[in-house]
Write a protein that holds these residues in place. Structure first.
Motif, mmCIF file in Angstrom:
data_model
loop_
_atom_site.group_PDB
_atom_site.id
_atom_site.type_symbol
_atom_site.label_atom_id
_atom_site.label_comp_id
_atom_site.label_asym_id
_atom_site.label_seq_id
_atom_site.Cartn_x
_atom_site.Cartn_y
_atom_site.Cartn_z
ATOM 1 N N GLY A 28 93.754 31.241 20.577
ATOM 2 C CA GLY A 28 92.842 31.505 21.676
ATOM 3 C C GLY A 28 93.557 32.046 22.889
ATOM 4 O O GLY A 28 94.654 31.596 23.233
ATOM 5 N N ASP A 29 92.923 33.026 23.524
ATOM 6 C CA ASP A 29 93.465 33.607 24.750
ATOM 7 C C ASP A 29 93.158 32.696 25.932
ATOM 8 O O ASP A 29 92.012 32.324 26.149
ATOM 9 N N VAL A 30 94.180 32.360 26.694
ATOM 10 C CA VAL A 30 94.013 31.585 27.920
ATOM 11 C C VAL A 30 93.610 32.513 29.064
ATOM 12 O O VAL A 30 92.778 32.165 29.893
ATOM 13 N N ASP A 31 94.194 33.711 29.077
ATOM 14 C CA ASP A 31 93.895 34.655 30.154
ATOM 15 C C ASP A 31 94.163 36.075 29.675
ATOM 16 O O ASP A 31 94.831 36.279 28.652
ATOM 17 N N SER A 32 93.637 37.036 30.424
ATOM 18 C CA SER A 32 93.805 38.446 30.083
ATOM 19 C C SER A 32 93.690 39.299 31.339
ATOM 20 O O SER A 32 93.025 38.920 32.301
ATOM 21 N N SER A 33 94.310 40.467 31.283
ATOM 22 C CA SER A 33 94.215 41.425 32.386
ATOM 23 C C SER A 33 93.151 42.482 32.123
ATOM 24 O O SER A 33 92.995 43.409 32.920
ATOM 25 N N ASP A 34 92.400 42.369 31.035
ATOM 26 C CA ASP A 34 91.470 43.434 30.657
ATOM 27 C C ASP A 34 90.340 43.670 31.654
ATOM 28 O O ASP A 34 89.814 44.771 31.752
ATOM 29 N N SER A 35 89.992 42.664 32.461
ATOM 30 C CA SER A 35 88.903 42.851 33.421
ATOM 31 C C SER A 35 89.285 43.775 34.576
ATOM 32 O O SER A 35 88.439 44.455 35.136
ATOM 33 N N TYR A 36 90.554 43.826 34.942
ATOM 34 C CA TYR A 36 90.983 44.690 36.039
ATOM 35 C C TYR A 36 91.965 45.780 35.606
ATOM 36 O O TYR A 36 92.312 46.647 36.391
ATOM 37 N N ASN A 37 92.403 45.753 34.346
ATOM 38 C CA ASN A 37 93.308 46.771 33.833
ATOM 39 C C ASN A 37 92.893 47.130 32.397
ATOM 40 O O ASN A 37 93.652 46.907 31.460
ATOM 41 N N PRO A 38 91.694 47.677 32.219
ATOM 42 C CA PRO A 38 91.189 47.921 30.867
ATOM 43 C C PRO A 38 91.967 48.972 30.076
ATOM 44 O O PRO A 38 91.923 48.960 28.843
ATOM 45 N N ASP A 39 92.689 49.852 30.740
ATOM 46 C CA ASP A 39 93.456 50.875 30.034
ATOM 47 C C ASP A 39 94.730 50.338 29.387
ATOM 48 O O ASP A 39 95.189 50.869 28.377
ATOM 49 N N LYS A 40 95.307 49.290 29.988
ATOM 50 C CA LYS A 40 96.537 48.699 29.452
ATOM 51 C C LYS A 40 96.438 47.173 29.533
ATOM 52 O O LYS A 40 97.204 46.522 30.239
ATOM 53 N N PRO A 41 95.504 46.582 28.805
ATOM 54 C CA PRO A 41 95.312 45.134 28.909
ATOM 55 C C PRO A 41 96.453 44.340 28.273
ATOM 56 O O PRO A 41 97.133 44.819 27.370
ATOM 57 N N MET A 42 96.625 43.146 28.773
ATOM 58 C CA MET A 42 97.593 42.202 28.233
ATOM 59 C C MET A 42 96.900 40.843 28.187
ATOM 60 O O MET A 42 96.273 40.432 29.162
ATOM 61 N N SER A 43 96.998 40.170 27.049
ATOM 62 C CA SER A 43 96.375 38.854 26.894
ATOM 63 C C SER A 43 97.425 37.853 26.448
ATOM 64 O O SER A 43 98.389 38.206 25.770
#
Length: 119
Positions: A28-43
């Protein structure tokens, strides 16, 4: 503009990743950057495997993993095989096909170059 960091207190001991495969593989993902960096997300999140069915997984993204607890047997299609214990760090490049097993259980923290929930 200032941006606040995110804090997940005691996540290693309190976050319960959901079952993702077989009867014994949880992720399970605890957090992700996809909401503010959708082009280069990191989870990032936690992976737990309990004794039972091996998990075979082919990475469609780059991931790094650190073993936190227990023990994993990790092998790939090249014949490489490692007994992983706490403190070990792995890099799984996109395209790597890996088999995870454990004699008891293992817990790892991962960071992957993908959107949340896209594992």
């Amino acid at each position: 503009m200032a941006v606040a960091f995110k804090y997940h207190a005691k996540a290693q001991s309190t976050f319960e990743p959901p079952l993702i495969a077989n009867e014994n593989a949880f992720l399970g993902d605890v957090d992700s950057s996809d909401s503010y960096n959708p082009d280069k997300p990191m989870s990032a999140g936690f992976y737990r495997l309990e004794k039972g069915t091996p998990l075979v997984y082919e990475y469609t993204y780059d991931e790094m993993k650190i073993i936190l607890e227990g023990k994993f047997e990790i092998s790939d299609e090249t014949g490489q095989k490692v007994t992983a214990t706490p403190g070990d760090v792995f890099h799984f490049p996109k395209g790597t096909k890996v088999t995870f097993t454990t004699p008891s259980y293992g817990l790892a923290f991962y960071t992957g170059q993908r959107a949340k929930g896209a594992a």
